[in-house]
Motif scaffolding. Sequence first.
Motif, short mmCIF file in Angstrom:
data_model
loop_
_atom_site.label_atom_id
_atom_site.label_comp_id
_atom_site.label_asym_id
_atom_site.label_seq_id
_atom_site.Cartn_x
_atom_site.Cartn_y
_atom_site.Cartn_z
N SER A 172 -89.42 58.10 -29.80
CA SER A 172 -89.01 57.63 -28.48
C SER A 172 -89.10 56.10 -28.46
N ILE A 173 -87.96 55.43 -28.15
CA ILE A 173 -87.85 53.98 -28.31
C ILE A 173 -87.40 53.33 -27.00
N THR A 174 -87.96 52.17 -26.71
CA THR A 174 -87.49 51.35 -25.58
C THR A 174 -86.38 50.42 -26.06
N GLY A 175 -85.27 50.44 -25.34
CA GLY A 175 -84.14 49.59 -25.69
C GLY A 175 -83.20 50.19 -26.71
N GLY A 176 -83.36 51.46 -27.04
CA GLY A 176 -82.47 52.09 -28.01
C GLY A 176 -82.73 53.58 -28.09
N GLU A 177 -82.05 54.22 -29.03
CA GLU A 177 -82.17 55.66 -29.24
C GLU A 177 -82.76 55.92 -30.62
N GLY A 178 -83.64 56.93 -30.69
CA GLY A 178 -84.24 57.29 -31.96
C GLY A 178 -83.24 58.00 -32.86
N VAL A 179 -83.29 57.67 -34.14
CA VAL A 179 -82.46 58.34 -35.16
C VAL A 179 -83.44 58.90 -36.19
N ASN A 180 -83.74 60.18 -36.07
CA ASN A 180 -84.80 60.79 -36.87
C ASN A 180 -84.28 61.18 -38.27
N LEU A 181 -85.05 60.82 -39.28
CA LEU A 181 -84.67 61.16 -40.64
C LEU A 181 -85.84 61.76 -41.41
N MET A 182 -86.89 61.01 -41.58
CA MET A 182 -88.04 61.48 -42.36
C MET A 182 -89.04 62.17 -41.45
N PRO A 183 -89.53 63.37 -41.81
CA PRO A 183 -90.52 64.06 -40.97
C PRO A 183 -91.85 63.31 -40.95
N ASP A 184 -92.61 63.54 -39.89
CA ASP A 184 -93.96 62.99 -39.83
C ASP A 184 -94.83 63.72 -40.85
N LEU A 185 -95.54 62.97 -41.67
CA LEU A 185 -96.42 63.54 -42.69
C LEU A 185 -97.85 63.44 -42.20
N VAL A 186 -98.53 64.58 -42.10
CA VAL A 186 -99.85 64.65 -41.48
C VAL A 186 -100.84 65.30 -42.44
N GLY A 187 -102.05 64.78 -42.44
CA GLY A 187 -103.16 65.40 -43.18
C GLY A 187 -104.41 65.36 -42.34
N ARG A 188 -105.25 66.36 -42.49
CA ARG A 188 -106.49 66.37 -41.73
C ARG A 188 -107.57 67.13 -42.49
N ALA A 189 -108.83 66.83 -42.15
CA ALA A 189 -110.00 67.52 -42.69
C ALA A 189 -110.90 67.91 -41.52
N PHE A 190 -111.32 69.15 -41.52
CA PHE A 190 -112.13 69.71 -40.43
C PHE A 190 -113.43 70.21 -41.03
N ARG A 191 -114.55 69.82 -40.42
CA ARG A 191 -115.86 70.25 -40.89
C ARG A 191 -116.66 70.79 -39.73
N GLY A 192 -117.07 72.07 -39.82
CA GLY A 192 -117.88 72.65 -38.76
C GLY A 192 -117.53 74.10 -38.51
N ASP A 193 -117.80 74.56 -37.29
CA ASP A 193 -117.53 75.93 -36.90
C ASP A 193 -117.05 75.95 -35.46
N GLU A 194 -117.12 77.14 -34.82
CA GLU A 194 -116.58 77.27 -33.47
C GLU A 194 -117.38 76.50 -32.43
N LYS A 195 -118.67 76.27 -32.69
CA LYS A 195 -119.50 75.60 -31.70
C LYS A 195 -119.53 74.08 -31.87
N SER A 196 -119.57 73.62 -33.10
CA SER A 196 -119.65 72.18 -33.33
C SER A 196 -118.80 71.81 -34.54
N HIS A 197 -118.17 70.65 -34.46
CA HIS A 197 -117.33 70.22 -35.57
C HIS A 197 -117.03 68.73 -35.48
N VAL A 198 -116.53 68.21 -36.58
CA VAL A 198 -115.99 66.85 -36.64
C VAL A 198 -114.67 66.92 -37.40
N GLN A 199 -113.65 66.22 -36.90
CA GLN A 199 -112.35 66.23 -37.56
C GLN A 199 -111.81 64.82 -37.70
N ILE A 200 -111.19 64.54 -38.84
CA ILE A 200 -110.46 63.29 -39.03
C ILE A 200 -109.05 63.65 -39.46
#
Length: 512
Positions: A310-338
């Motif tokens: 989403s761009i101000t002053g123009g229109e988005g032209v999508n080509l490359m997908p967003d590349l995402v990585g994450r690490a999750f440490r913990g359980d249902e009660k407590s956790h930390v994620q980056i």
Amino acid sequence: MRTLRGWTTALLVGAVVVLLAPMPVGAAAPSKTKPKPKPATKSVSTQLAEQKKEIAAQRREIDAQKETIERQIAHADSQAVRIEALEARLDTLDKQLTALTRRQQKMELGIERNAPDSTLERRLAQIEAASKKLPELPPDVVSAGDFPGSIRVPGTDAAIKFGGRIRTAAVLTLNPLGTDDRFLTNSIPVGQPSVSGEDKRTNMSARASRLNTEFRTPIGHQEVRAFFEGDFAGGDTGNLFRLRHAYAQFMGFIVGQTWSTFSDPWADHHDLDFEGVSSENLIRQPQIRYWWNSDPKTRVAFAAETPSVSITGGEGVNLMPDLVGRAFRGDEKSHVQIAGVLRQIRGEAKPGDVRWDWGWGLSGSGVLPFRFRELEDRVIFQVNGGAGTARYINDLQSLGGMDAVFDTTAGDLHSIPAFGVYVAYEHAWRQWKTADVMNLRSTLLWSFVAVDNFDFQPPDAYWRTHRLAANLIFSPAKRVDVGLEYIYGTRQNKDGQIGHANQIQLVALIPF
């Protein structure tokens, strides 16, 4: 044992008879001590006296041997008596064991038919915990066979589950605001006069209610899970049905639309506003994800997700997908994620003139529970920052046009740096049991969003916002929440002007 006793008695009698038989004079007497040689000069009377002494000694030795044999017989008899007694005791114990085994079986059958309250409560708590898990969150392991709350599809090996949530909200807006059924921080008017009808007003709505369906079917030793969910919050004013989730899960793959891998839906603060927290990174979008467990408490995931720019002053032209990585440490009660995301921001201010820039973002979040006066309190937090990642900050995503901006003078495209953070403290006031478990709790939450504006952006460009919320939630039953929440927010533009707004919400949530 009787045969052994008889044999021992006969042996003793025979031994006594042999030993007591008359012995010829001059015969060698059975003695342990070898008799001394008799001198040839001894008289007959002397020899007879010595012989009598030897016979007496032999008799004493026989008596001693008799006593030893009798003690052995007595010992053998006592052992036999003891063995017989033990056999009788074992027979009694065996009968008692059989009776106890039958009694135990009857008791186990009675427990299955009429379990104690504590056992039933534990079982119900386990079922309740499984059913209360947010169904739109992809589980780590998709178990084979039926799952909690499901029913078999006749004639197939598949199971299906229906669910949903009724959400009704009464919203009292006390100041001018761009929405009247939620608190949208970016819509706070700044430097504008109040418009009639946009000041104090009340809205009641149930359009955020949801319906969902889940399917599971086995494929070999694995199972395929499909989940669909929608609500009636589509459209600006109407109650149009809109898609929230539609994805399939097999082994470690998730394909379809669900929470972004860059988001953290497990950071489940109890803010009641349907819009959500202004700085929160929580968005649903189509993706292809693969995840695995590096150990029982650590999950790692990578995904390619839709590049909606989403761009101000123009229109988005999508080509490359967003590349995402994450690490999750913990359980249902407590956790930390980056988590991290890499984006290509592409757009055009003029048809055919495509410009691009790189976008990137980092996110850290978690839930930290602790005990306070025998009840559990929690701290929930999230920090998001980067450039060209406004799509992943709730308030900026709602505003639109904040991923990048065109410099109207040079015609270049620039990714906009942005930052967001929130901290929530959830306090449990009381928990008690009547017919059901009831609890009373509160959440205090502060959220902040800041944008690093460029010099060429206009004076009224979004610069920063604050949002403060406090609520009190009462749960008369495990599946019923009724809460009252107060929200205060401010928006400050690039030129320094500030606007503020207040809102009160009364919300009832009933999942099923």
